[in-house]
Design a protein around this motif. Structure first.
Motif, PDB file in Angstrom:
ATOM      1  N   GLU A   1     -13.770 -16.894  -6.262  1.00 22.44           N
ATOM      2  CA  GLU A   1     -12.609 -16.504  -7.061  1.00 22.44           C
ATOM      3  C   GLU A   1     -11.812 -15.417  -6.345  1.00 22.44           C
ATOM      4  N   TYR A   2     -10.597 -15.177  -6.853  1.00 23.71           N
ATOM      5  CA  TYR A   2      -9.806 -14.027  -6.435  1.00 23.71           C
ATOM      6  C   TYR A   2     -10.030 -12.903  -7.442  1.00 23.71           C
ATOM      7  N   LEU A   3     -10.265 -11.696  -6.961  1.00 18.24           N
ATOM      8  CA  LEU A   3     -10.376 -10.524  -7.815  1.00 18.24           C
ATOM      9  C   LEU A   3      -9.093  -9.722  -7.638  1.00 18.24           C
ATOM     10  N   MET A   4      -8.297  -9.606  -8.696  1.00 15.66           N
ATOM     11  CA  MET A   4      -6.984  -8.974  -8.622  1.00 15.66           C
ATOM     12  C   MET A   4      -7.073  -7.510  -9.059  1.00 15.66           C
ATOM     13  N   TYR A   5      -6.325  -6.635  -8.369  1.00 16.85           N
ATOM     14  CA  TYR A   5      -6.316  -5.212  -8.684  1.00 16.85           C
ATOM     15  C   TYR A   5      -4.933  -4.771  -9.170  1.00 16.85           C
ATOM     16  N   PRO A   6      -4.874  -3.705  -9.947  1.00 17.20           N
ATOM     17  CA  PRO A   6      -3.575  -3.220 -10.432  1.00 17.20           C
ATOM     18  C   PRO A   6      -2.738  -2.542  -9.364  1.00 17.20           C
ATOM     19  N   THR A   7      -3.384  -2.076  -8.291  1.00 13.85           N
ATOM     20  CA  THR A   7      -2.663  -1.392  -7.212  1.00 13.85           C
ATOM     21  C   THR A   7      -3.190  -1.847  -5.860  1.00 13.85           C
ATOM     22  N   ASN A   8      -2.403  -1.600  -4.832  1.00  8.51           N
ATOM     23  CA  ASN A   8      -2.800  -1.892  -3.455  1.00  8.51           C
ATOM     24  C   ASN A   8      -3.637  -0.737  -2.900  1.00  8.51           C
ATOM     25  N   PRO A   9      -4.260  -0.934  -1.738  1.00 11.43           N
ATOM     26  CA  PRO A   9      -5.027   0.165  -1.139  1.00 11.43           C
ATOM     27  C   PRO A   9      -4.164   1.415  -0.977  1.00 11.43           C
ATOM     28  N   ASP A  10      -4.810   2.566  -1.024  1.00  9.86           N
ATOM     29  CA  ASP A  10      -4.069   3.812  -0.918  1.00  9.86           C
ATOM     30  C   ASP A  10      -3.498   4.016   0.485  1.00  9.86           C
ATOM     31  N   ILE A  11      -4.318   3.777   1.499  1.00  6.41           N
ATOM     32  CA  ILE A  11      -3.864   3.932   2.888  1.00  6.41           C
ATOM     33  C   ILE A  11      -4.485   2.827   3.731  1.00  6.41           C
ATOM     34  N   VAL A  12      -3.695   2.279   4.643  1.00  5.18           N
ATOM     35  CA  VAL A  12      -4.186   1.298   5.619  1.00  5.18           C
ATOM     36  C   VAL A  12      -3.976   1.863   7.017  1.00  5.18           C
ATOM     37  N   PHE A  13      -5.049   1.933   7.807  1.00  4.25           N
ATOM     38  CA  PHE A  13      -4.987   2.409   9.185  1.00  4.25           C
ATOM     39  C   PHE A  13      -5.147   1.230  10.134  1.00  4.25           C
ATOM     40  N   MET A  14      -4.210   1.040  11.036  1.00  4.67           N
ATOM     41  CA  MET A  14      -4.344   0.034  12.093  1.00  4.67           C
ATOM     42  C   MET A  14      -4.379   0.751  13.437  1.00  4.67           C
ATOM     43  N   ASP A  15      -5.563   0.949  13.971  1.00  6.64           N
ATOM     44  CA  ASP A  15      -5.713   1.576  15.283  1.00  6.64           C
ATOM     45  C   ASP A  15      -5.567   0.479  16.333  1.00  6.64           C
ATOM     46  N   THR A  16      -4.418   0.417  16.963  1.00  4.10           N
ATOM     47  CA  THR A  16      -4.130  -0.694  17.872  1.00  4.10           C
ATOM     48  C   THR A  16      -4.976  -0.648  19.141  1.00  4.10           C
ATOM     49  N   THR A  17      -5.502   0.517  19.488  1.00  6.63           N
ATOM     50  CA  THR A  17      -6.401   0.605  20.639  1.00  6.63           C
ATOM     51  C   THR A  17      -7.689  -0.156  20.354  1.00  6.63           C
TER      52      THR A  17
ATOM     53  N   PRO B   1       0.837  -1.212   0.000  1.00  8.12           N
ATOM     54  CA  PRO B   1       0.000   0.000   0.000  1.00  8.12           C
ATOM     55  C   PRO B   1       0.867   1.255   0.000  1.00  8.12           C
ATOM     56  N   SER B   2       0.285   2.368  -0.429  1.00  8.11           N
ATOM     57  CA  SER B   2       1.044   3.629  -0.467  1.00  8.11           C
ATOM     58  C   SER B   2       1.450   4.083   0.930  1.00  8.11           C
ATOM     59  N   LYS B   3       0.553   3.926   1.891  1.00  7.84           N
ATOM     60  CA  LYS B   3       0.861   4.259   3.284  1.00  7.84           C
ATOM     61  C   LYS B   3       0.309   3.174   4.196  1.00  7.84           C
ATOM     62  N   TYR B   4       1.077   2.846   5.228  1.00  8.70           N
ATOM     63  CA  TYR B   4       0.617   1.952   6.291  1.00  8.70           C
ATOM     64  C   TYR B   4       0.810   2.698   7.591  1.00  8.70           C
ATOM     65  N   ILE B   5      -0.299   2.937   8.315  1.00  8.74           N
ATOM     66  CA  ILE B   5      -0.269   3.751   9.527  1.00  8.74           C
ATOM     67  C   ILE B   5      -0.762   2.896  10.684  1.00  8.74           C
ATOM     68  N   GLN B   6       0.057   2.740  11.719  1.00 14.28           N
ATOM     69  CA  GLN B   6      -0.301   1.901  12.860  1.00 14.28           C
ATOM     70  C   GLN B   6       0.026   2.599  14.161  1.00 14.28           C
ATOM     71  N   GLY B   7      -0.866   2.474  15.126  1.00 12.39           N
ATOM     72  CA  GLY B   7      -0.595   3.011  16.448  1.00 12.39           C
ATOM     73  C   GLY B   7      -1.872   3.237  17.227  1.00 12.39           C
ATOM     74  N   PRO B   8      -1.749   3.578  18.523  1.00  7.17           N
ATOM     75  CA  PRO B   8      -2.926   3.846  19.352  1.00  7.17           C
ATOM     76  C   PRO B   8      -3.701   5.049  18.820  1.00  7.17           C
ATOM     77  N   ASN B   9      -5.024   4.903  18.710  1.00  9.73           N
ATOM     78  CA  ASN B   9      -5.914   5.988  18.286  1.00  9.73           C
ATOM     79  C   ASN B   9      -5.623   6.526  16.885  1.00  9.73           C
ATOM     80  N   ALA B  10      -5.090   5.679  16.017  1.00  7.17           N
ATOM     81  CA  ALA B  10      -4.779   6.103  14.647  1.00  7.17           C
ATOM     82  C   ALA B  10      -6.024   6.559  13.898  1.00  7.17           C
TER      83      ALA B  10
END
Length: 367
Positions: free
Chosen positions: A139-155, A8-17
């Motif tokens: 089936e699997y549906l394949m995309y040309p790009t990954n997600p733009d941003i992924v947010f992982m709010d660990t809280t 992905p273009s950005k991967y953001i992880q942390g408390p209260n993301a």
């Protein structure tokens, strides 16, 4: 064949993301369709609305009906167009996120992915797993790009059910072994080329992190807290496993999972739980060393992942071996399945034998 790695273009992880989703979302669009099921919507809607409003970004909130099917993707796409939304935010588990990616892809808008559980490696990937209305793999549906941003709010993730968190470790467990098989076979990965040193490095780091931090992280999540071990397992379950599986490849473990979806009694099991058992089956197919088998059995048993057929809902009975397990074996070896990325030819008869042997190993380990 070229070597390919993607992420992905950005991967953001942390408390209260999640409180920052408006800031990052504004970079890509000014009006989002927000997709989540009722439970997740109750947990996250207020935070997302507040963050979007702070950045003058609009949001139309719509409930996800539970299955990543073609019908649901079309339904939500129609809602996006009717409201003139210019981006998609998917919130929740794997199926909701896969659906959000599909809606964004078909409507040519950016997508932000917000997992509320660390139960699988779907969030970072450029694919969706499409199921029938009955929940069977289609089936699997394949995309040309990954997600733009992924947010992982660990809280948020740390407060999710422990079983889901553990299931994510089951999905992540397969990453290194499937990648290793694809590397040996010079197979094409989900990224469209052969594996890279970076991809295999992430896959191995994923496995090592699970062994080192998994049990400690499970205990922390059982108490609803996010420790350093939890943070590391969330990253392993999501980012390391996500980049690892996509760019180093899938093999037998995920094909066994797909085969198990034909059995109604397995439908209550989570993706990662079935993949964990599939990993054990793959190791049997490879005739892995006793030491490696014991390491995987011990890890699964300690954190609570299934190592027997009974634990995934398959009970012995009339025609048990001949009917149910052979049905799974045949589905696992269907044309186009990832089991054909193994570095040797695999037949339904071999899978049948490996499933029963894996079950026997699991039974013996638990005695």
């Amino acid at each position: 064949m070229l070597q390919v790695i993607q992420s992905p273009s950005k991967y953001i992880q942390g408390p209260n993301a999640l409180q920052e989703i408006g800031y990052y979302g504004k970079l890509l669009a000014d009006f989002y369709l927000v997709i989540a099921d009722q439970v997740v919507m109750n947990i996250t809607q207020e935070t997302i609305e507040k963050s979007l409003k702070k950045e003058d970004v609009q949001g139309h909130f719509e409930l996800f009906k539970g299955e990543c099917s073609k019908k649901e993707i079309l339904r939500l796409g129609d809602i996006l167009k009717a409201n003139n939304c210019r981006g998609v935010i998917g919130v929740g588990g794997g199926k909701a996120l896969d659906t959000a990616k599909a809606v964004a892809y078909y409507n040519k808008v950016p997508v932000l992915i917000v997992p509320t559980i660390a139960s699988n490696d779907a969030p970072t990937s450029a694919l969706s797993v499409i199921y029938t209305e009955k929940g069977e793999f289609e089936e699997y549906l394949m995309y040309p790009t990954n997600p733009d941003i992924v947010f992982m709010d660990t809280t948020v993730v740390a407060k999710a059910p422990v079983r889901l968190f553990v299931a994510g470790m089951g999905d992540a467990l397969s990453t290194y072994f499937e990648g290793r098989a694809c590397l040996r076979a010079h197979a094409k990965t989900m990224a469209g080329g052969q594996s890279t040193l970076a991809a295999m490095g992430l896959a191995k780091l994923c496995y090592d992190t699970l062994l080192e931090e998994g049990y400690k992280a499970k205990l922390a999540v059982e108490n609803g807290v996010a420790t350093s071990a939890v943070e590391r397992i969330i990253e392993a379950n999501t980012y390391l496993s996500g980049i690892g599986f996509e760019s180093s490849g899938l093999a037998a473990a995920h094909a066994i999972h797909n085969g198990l979806t034909v059995l109604e009694e397995c439908h209550h099991m989570y993706h990662g739980e079935k993949v964990a058992f599939g990993t054990l089956v793959q190791l049997v197919l490879e005739n892995a060393s006793e030491e490696e088998l014991e390491t995987v059995l011990d890890f699964c048993d300690r954190v609570g992942l299934p190592i027997t057929l009974a634990q995934i809902g398959v009970k012995e009975g009339d025609g048990f071996k001949e009917k149910k397990i052979m049905e799974v074996a045949k589905a696992s070896c269907a044309e186009g399945e990832t089991i054909h990325n193994m570095p040797f030819k695999v037949t339904p008869e071999q899978v049948y034998a490996a499933i029963l042997t894996a079950d026997a190993l699991g039974k013996a380990w638990r005695e």
